[in-house]
Design a protein around this motif. Structure first.
Motif, PDB file in Angstrom:
ATOM      1  N   UNK A   1       0.803  -1.231   0.000  1.00  0.00           N
ATOM      2  CA  UNK A   1       0.000   0.000   0.000  1.00  0.00           C
ATOM      3  C   UNK A   1       0.836   1.283   0.000  1.00  0.00           C
ATOM      4  N   UNK A   2       2.042   1.227  -0.567  1.00  0.00           N
ATOM      5  CA  UNK A   2       2.858   2.412  -0.743  1.00  0.00           C
ATOM      6  C   UNK A   2       2.571   3.022  -2.099  1.00  0.00           C
ATOM      7  N   UNK A   3       2.724   4.315  -2.197  1.00  0.00           N
ATOM      8  CA  UNK A   3       2.667   4.998  -3.487  1.00  0.00           C
ATOM      9  C   UNK A   3       4.106   5.170  -3.954  1.00  0.00           C
ATOM     10  N   UNK A   4       4.349   4.808  -5.200  1.00  0.00           N
ATOM     11  CA  UNK A   4       5.683   4.932  -5.777  1.00  0.00           C
ATOM     12  C   UNK A   4       5.657   6.054  -6.810  1.00  0.00           C
ATOM     13  N   UNK A   5       6.582   6.981  -6.668  1.00  0.00           N
ATOM     14  CA  UNK A   5       6.717   8.067  -7.642  1.00  0.00           C
ATOM     15  C   UNK A   5       8.122   7.989  -8.219  1.00  0.00           C
TER      16      UNK A   5
ATOM     17  N   UNK B   1      -4.227  13.369   3.764  1.00  0.00           N
ATOM     18  CA  UNK B   1      -5.620  13.795   3.947  1.00  0.00           C
ATOM     19  C   UNK B   1      -6.591  12.628   3.787  1.00  0.00           C
ATOM     20  N   UNK B   2      -6.293  11.719   2.859  1.00  0.00           N
ATOM     21  CA  UNK B   2      -7.168  10.574   2.573  1.00  0.00           C
ATOM     22  C   UNK B   2      -6.324   9.304   2.507  1.00  0.00           C
ATOM     23  N   UNK B   3      -5.903   8.763   3.641  1.00  0.00           N
ATOM     24  CA  UNK B   3      -4.985   7.640   3.626  1.00  0.00           C
ATOM     25  C   UNK B   3      -5.522   6.374   2.960  1.00  0.00           C
ATOM     26  N   UNK B   4      -6.833   6.156   2.962  1.00  0.00           N
ATOM     27  CA  UNK B   4      -7.391   4.942   2.365  1.00  0.00           C
ATOM     28  C   UNK B   4      -7.901   5.146   0.960  1.00  0.00           C
ATOM     29  N   UNK B   5      -7.733   6.343   0.425  1.00  0.00           N
ATOM     30  CA  UNK B   5      -8.227   6.626  -0.920  1.00  0.00           C
ATOM     31  C   UNK B   5      -7.072   7.082  -1.784  1.00  0.00           C
ATOM     32  N   UNK B   6      -7.385   7.287  -3.017  1.00  0.00           N
ATOM     33  CA  UNK B   6      -6.388   7.871  -3.913  1.00  0.00           C
ATOM     34  C   UNK B   6      -5.590   6.836  -4.657  1.00  0.00           C
ATOM     35  N   UNK B   7      -4.773   7.347  -5.501  1.00  0.00           N
ATOM     36  CA  UNK B   7      -3.963   6.546  -6.398  1.00  0.00           C
ATOM     37  C   UNK B   7      -2.817   5.892  -5.617  1.00  0.00           C
ATOM     38  N   UNK B   8      -2.524   4.660  -5.965  1.00  0.00           N
ATOM     39  CA  UNK B   8      -1.457   3.925  -5.282  1.00  0.00           C
ATOM     40  C   UNK B   8      -0.132   4.082  -6.023  1.00  0.00           C
ATOM     41  N   UNK B   9      -0.154   4.188  -7.319  1.00  0.00           N
ATOM     42  CA  UNK B   9       1.089   4.262  -8.109  1.00  0.00           C
ATOM     43  C   UNK B   9       1.059   5.456  -9.040  1.00  0.00           C
ATOM     44  N   UNK B  10       2.096   6.247  -9.000  1.00  0.00           N
ATOM     45  CA  UNK B  10       2.219   7.381  -9.917  1.00  0.00           C
ATOM     46  C   UNK B  10       3.608   7.365 -10.515  1.00  0.00           C
ATOM     47  N   UNK B  11       3.726   7.795 -11.739  1.00  0.00           N
ATOM     48  CA  UNK B  11       5.046   7.847 -12.375  1.00  0.00           C
ATOM     49  C   UNK B  11       5.447   9.263 -12.653  1.00  0.00           C
TER      50      UNK B  11
END
Length: 135
Positions: A97-101, A125-135
């Motif tokens: 559940x980490x977001x990778x940029x 602000x929204x720990x359980x929502x949102x995008x998980x992976x971004x480039x």
């Protein structure tokens, strides 16, 4: 090859400075997951965001990478291994559940910093929502 720095490169310092100016604090060169031997350039533990600053040569930038003419088999295999390791790292982090940029070294530091800040603030602000992976 010894002259190639592993951290504190000019692009990395520029990105860190731009992120710091936006009021964000981070950890430098740490493992997001202690169970794997992979370090991220910047880590935001509370938001679970890992930022990797990828060099155009070492990670095969689609815009700037030029194939080596000397010892091309070695370099082709080396870059393929780097890309595979990057993909595996992304998968392992996303599974936890980490977001990778991923930021290319040629990207404008201020623009990349704004993208990172938006992701970090959104995850806080929204720990359980949102995008998980971004480039």
């Amino acid at each position: 090859m010894r002259a190639n720095k592993g951290r504190d490169t000019k692009p990395e310092l520029a990105l860190r400075s731009a992120i710091h100016k936006l009021g964000l604090r981070y950890r430098v060169g740490v493992r997001p997951l202690t169970t794997i031997r992979r370090t991220a350039d910047l880590v935001f533990p509370r938001a679970k965001v890992a930022v990797f600053l990828d060099g155009c040569f070492w990670h095969g930038c689609p815009d700037h990478h030029r194939p080596a003419k000397i010892n091309s088999d070695f370099w082709t295999n080396k870059l393929a291994g780097n890309k595979a390791r990057d993909a595996e790292t992304d998968s392992l982090l996303i599974a936890e559940r980490w977001m990778v940029i991923r930021v290319w070294e040629h990207e404008e530091p201020v623009e990349a910093a704004q993208r990172v800040a938006q992701a970090v603030r959104g995850r806080i602000a929204r720990p359980d929502q949102g995008e998980i992976h971004a480039s």
